[in-house]
Design an enzyme around this catalytic site. Structure first.
Site, PDB file in Angstrom:
ATOM      1  N   ASP A 121       5.597 -20.106  66.189  1.00  0.00           N
ATOM      2  CA  ASP A 121       5.119 -19.368  65.026  1.00  0.00           C
ATOM      3  C   ASP A 121       4.113 -18.289  65.423  1.00  0.00           C
ATOM      4  O   ASP A 121       3.632 -17.546  64.565  1.00  0.00           O
ATOM      5  CB  ASP A 121       4.510 -20.327  63.998  1.00  0.00           C
ATOM      6  CG  ASP A 121       4.575 -19.775  62.583  1.00  0.00           C
ATOM      7  OD1 ASP A 121       5.484 -18.965  62.314  1.00  0.00           O
ATOM      8  OD2 ASP A 121       3.741 -20.154  61.752  1.00  0.00           O
ATOM      9  N   GLU A 171       0.602 -19.206  55.442  1.00  0.00           N
ATOM     10  CA  GLU A 171      -0.658 -18.893  56.121  1.00  0.00           C
ATOM     11  C   GLU A 171      -0.622 -17.621  56.951  1.00  0.00           C
ATOM     12  O   GLU A 171      -1.652 -16.983  57.170  1.00  0.00           O
ATOM     13  CB  GLU A 171      -1.056 -20.080  57.016  1.00  0.00           C
ATOM     14  CG  GLU A 171      -0.431 -20.131  58.399  1.00  0.00           C
ATOM     15  CD  GLU A 171       1.093 -20.221  58.405  1.00  0.00           C
ATOM     16  OE1 GLU A 171       1.718 -19.741  59.374  1.00  0.00           O
ATOM     17  OE2 GLU A 171       1.676 -20.771  57.454  1.00  0.00           O
ATOM     18  N   ASP A 176       1.021 -23.418  53.631  1.00  0.00           N
ATOM     19  CA  ASP A 176       2.067 -23.085  54.599  1.00  0.00           C
ATOM     20  C   ASP A 176       2.477 -21.615  54.505  1.00  0.00           C
ATOM     21  O   ASP A 176       3.313 -21.159  55.275  1.00  0.00           O
ATOM     22  CB  ASP A 176       3.289 -23.996  54.390  1.00  0.00           C
ATOM     23  CG  ASP A 176       4.259 -23.939  55.562  1.00  0.00           C
ATOM     24  OD1 ASP A 176       3.814 -23.601  56.677  1.00  0.00           O
ATOM     25  OD2 ASP A 176       5.450 -24.228  55.354  1.00  0.00           O
ATOM     26  N   LYS A 181       1.084 -11.778  64.123  1.00  0.00           N
ATOM     27  CA  LYS A 181       0.710 -13.121  63.657  1.00  0.00           C
ATOM     28  C   LYS A 181       0.768 -14.080  64.840  1.00  0.00           C
ATOM     29  O   LYS A 181       1.794 -14.231  65.474  1.00  0.00           O
ATOM     30  CB  LYS A 181       1.673 -13.576  62.565  1.00  0.00           C
ATOM     31  CG  LYS A 181       1.563 -15.055  62.201  1.00  0.00           C
ATOM     32  CD  LYS A 181       2.706 -15.483  61.276  1.00  0.00           C
ATOM     33  CE  LYS A 181       2.747 -17.001  61.087  1.00  0.00           C
ATOM     34  NZ  LYS A 181       3.886 -17.443  60.248  1.00  0.00           N
ATOM     35  N   ARG A 235       0.455 -14.670  56.386  1.00  0.00           N
ATOM     36  CA  ARG A 235       0.032 -13.468  55.665  1.00  0.00           C
ATOM     37  C   ARG A 235      -1.485 -13.414  55.504  1.00  0.00           C
ATOM     38  O   ARG A 235      -2.064 -12.324  55.427  1.00  0.00           O
ATOM     39  CB  ARG A 235       0.745 -13.403  54.312  1.00  0.00           C
ATOM     40  CG  ARG A 235       0.400 -14.508  53.348  1.00  0.00           C
ATOM     41  CD  ARG A 235       1.471 -14.720  52.287  1.00  0.00           C
ATOM     42  NE  ARG A 235       2.681 -15.299  52.862  1.00  0.00           N
ATOM     43  CZ  ARG A 235       3.794 -15.550  52.169  1.00  0.00           C
ATOM     44  NH1 ARG A 235       3.843 -15.251  50.881  1.00  0.00           N
ATOM     45  NH2 ARG A 235       4.845 -16.079  52.758  1.00  0.00           N
ATOM     46  N   LYS A 291       4.614 -29.439  56.450  1.00  0.00           N
ATOM     47  CA  LYS A 291       6.048 -29.235  56.654  1.00  0.00           C
ATOM     48  C   LYS A 291       6.763 -30.570  56.855  1.00  0.00           C
ATOM     49  O   LYS A 291       6.137 -31.553  57.271  1.00  0.00           O
ATOM     50  CB  LYS A 291       6.282 -28.372  57.908  1.00  0.00           C
ATOM     51  CG  LYS A 291       5.841 -26.934  57.813  1.00  0.00           C
ATOM     52  CD  LYS A 291       6.101 -26.220  59.125  1.00  0.00           C
ATOM     53  CE  LYS A 291       5.658 -24.769  59.077  1.00  0.00           C
ATOM     54  NZ  LYS A 291       6.499 -23.964  58.170  1.00  0.00           N
ATOM     55  N   ASP A 344       2.073 -24.411  63.707  1.00  0.00           N
ATOM     56  CA  ASP A 344       2.000 -24.409  62.248  1.00  0.00           C
ATOM     57  C   ASP A 344       2.544 -25.717  61.683  1.00  0.00           C
ATOM     58  O   ASP A 344       3.754 -25.913  61.598  1.00  0.00           O
ATOM     59  CB  ASP A 344       2.784 -23.230  61.679  1.00  0.00           C
ATOM     60  CG  ASP A 344       2.700 -23.161  60.165  1.00  0.00           C
ATOM     61  OD1 ASP A 344       1.751 -23.756  59.604  1.00  0.00           O
ATOM     62  OD2 ASP A 344       3.569 -22.517  59.555  1.00  0.00           O
TER      63      ASP A 344
END
Length: 496
Positions: A284, A345, A343, A261, A347, A273, A266
């Site tokens: 991230d 995201e 959020d 990933k 996956r 967030k 993010d």
């Protein structure tokens, strides 16, 4: 820092380090140094109640009888419990103590102290610790005082097995180069590392012998990667998919695949967030950073294996073009996903990256890595990464590799009962499973895109960045995962 190996001898300059075990016993090399210093080490140990426990140390400056600036005695703990991790921590402790001390060279006299390792491995473990702890990310420091700048440049490890230690350390050094690359990537701010620049950096690894392919949004759109592209559509930065191949095995051998990933920043997207701590979301992309570091390590040490690394690179931003909660996207697999939370995201990025990987390369197995959920930190803190798989052999291999490398992992469950939690009324699935078992439902989501290929998911959210220093790293990027996967490969899949 330059690490070298030579026959053990008392140096005529610099700093000398020797060891003791618990209960207080000077090693053979330490006894030689103590005798040359007129018993000063033994006397100092008695006065300071030094028992040789792991982490204890004594420093003597300009000791009589020796031509060195410092003589340091370090405790290693009980000899029968001595292993690689203890020696690595001891080596790292030397670097921590001396890195900015004004010392420029250190001589470390190693002995064979335990049957757990041979003498060459004793020396290599010390060298690995010395080198790992020398890392600093200081490229943006312009006003650092001279007194805080690193001075230690060279470490010489004295061992009677110096020729073999030098040979083995070359491999270790190659892997550590991958660790350092991972630390660099995770440390960089998001205005420097974004999807486009990250892809450019990966392309530069062709000089290490990797075959590199980069897909842009046009190519990914043609492949139907609606899940990945949906995450990045709110950003002005173009999303990328970068593929790295190392062909060190047989021509017809199926590759091992590692998928990362790479959310370079993010914000949470429309499901924004909280502001506090959001600056940390530069890391991230930690899963992608690990995969890139691993691929560099494999190429640098000329691993006898075929491997492919695939990283999905996106920036998750809120804007007028951003994905909304409630949107439905179609993944490359053809499966549809209702996006209940923008959020969640990572996956979505991995869904398309995993499907692309299994379809394109028909790998022997796939391991994905991601800073996927805060829930894994609630479960395991910052001591273990959580891993998920329904393959017992794969689980055993990962756990053993974690134990051997020091990058510890702990198995978490997957089952049909958890999988049902992501079923959806209006699409094939939803991207969150509710309040409970957040890390597990995320893993179940990913499993739906593996198409039966043996697979493991490692959630590294609690491990890629540390707010406090560890045994082998300072505060910041840890480099976790590279040594884990290198050991996993060499221990279970690489030919001799």
């Amino acid at each position: 820092m330059q690490i070298s190996f030579s026959a053990p001898a008392l140096p005529d300059a610099g700093t000398l380090v020797v060891f003791a075990t618990d209960p207080f016993t000077l090693t053979a090399q330490a006894q030689i140094a103590d005798k040359a210093a007129g018993g000063a080490l033994s006397r100092a140990a008695k006065v300071n109640r030094f028992n040789g426990k792991a982490g204890e140390s004594i420093t003597l400056f300009f000791p009589d009888g020796l031509d060195v600036e410092r003589l340091i005695l370090i405790g290693l703990g009980a000899a029968d419990k001595l292993d690689r991790s203890v020696l690595e921590a001891a080596g790292a402790g030397i670097t921590k103590q001396l890195l900015s001390s004004g010392a420029t060279k250190v001589t470390v006299l190693a002995d064979k102290l335990s049957d757990n390792l041979d003498e060459a491995d004793h020396a290599v473990a010390l060298g690995a610790g010395l080198l790992l702890r020398s890392y600093r990310f200081d490229k943006y420091r312009t006003k650092e005082p001279e007194s805080k700048k690193p001075t230690l440049k060279n470490a010489s490890i004295g061992t009677s097995a110096h020729a073999e230690a030098k040979k083995r350390f070359a491999r270790e050094e190659a892997v550590i180069s991958g660790v350092f690359l991972t630390r660099d990537l995770i440390s960089e701010p998001a205005n420097i590392i974004h999807p486009e620049s990250f892809a450019d950096l990966i392309t530069g690894l062709q000089s290490d012998g990797l075959e590199i392919t980069v897909l842009g949004e046009k190519e990914m759109s043609e492949l139907g990667m609606g899940a990945l592209l949906g995450v990045g559509q709110g950003s002005t930065r173009e999303s990328k998919l970068a593929i790295m191949r190392w062909n060190g095995g047989g021509k017809d051998d199926k590759p091992l695949a590692f998928v990362g990933k790479g959310v370079t920043f993010d914000t949470g997207g429309i499901s924004l967030k909280p502001a506090a701590g959001m600056e940390q979301m530069k890391w991230d992309m930690g899963g992608a950073g690990i995969v890139v570091g691993l691929m560099k390590a494999l190429a640098s040490r000329k691993a006898k294996i075929n491997a492919v690394g695939v990283v999905g690179l996106v920036e998750n931003m809120p804007s007028g073009s951003a994905q909304r909660p409630g949107d439905i996207v179609t993944s490359m697999s053809g499966q549809t996903i209702e996006v209940l939370n923008t959020d969640a995201e990572g996956r979505l990025v991995l869904a398309d990256a995993l499907w692309y990987t299994q379809k394109t390369f028909s790998p022997k197995l796939m391991v994905d890595l991601a800073t996927l959920t805060g829930a894994i930190i609630v479960s395991l803190g910052h001591e273990y990464a959580g891993y998920f798989t329904d393959k017992e052999d794969l689980s055993d291999q990962l756990y053993s590799a974690g134990k051997a490398s020091g990058d510890k992992v702990w198995r978490m469950p997957v089952s049909d009962a958890y999988d049902k939690l992501i079923d959806c009324d209006i699409a094939d699935m939803k991207n969150i499973g509710g309040k409970g078992a957040g890390s597990i439902t995320a893993a179940q989501f990913l499993k739906r895109f593996t198409n039966g290929v043996p697979w493991a998911h490692i959630d590294v959210a609690g491990m890629v960045w540390s707010e406090k220093e560890g045994a082998l790293f300072d505060k910041g990027a840890t480099g976790f995962g590279v040594r884990l996967l290198d050991r996993f490969i060499s221990g279970s899949y690489e030919s001799d």
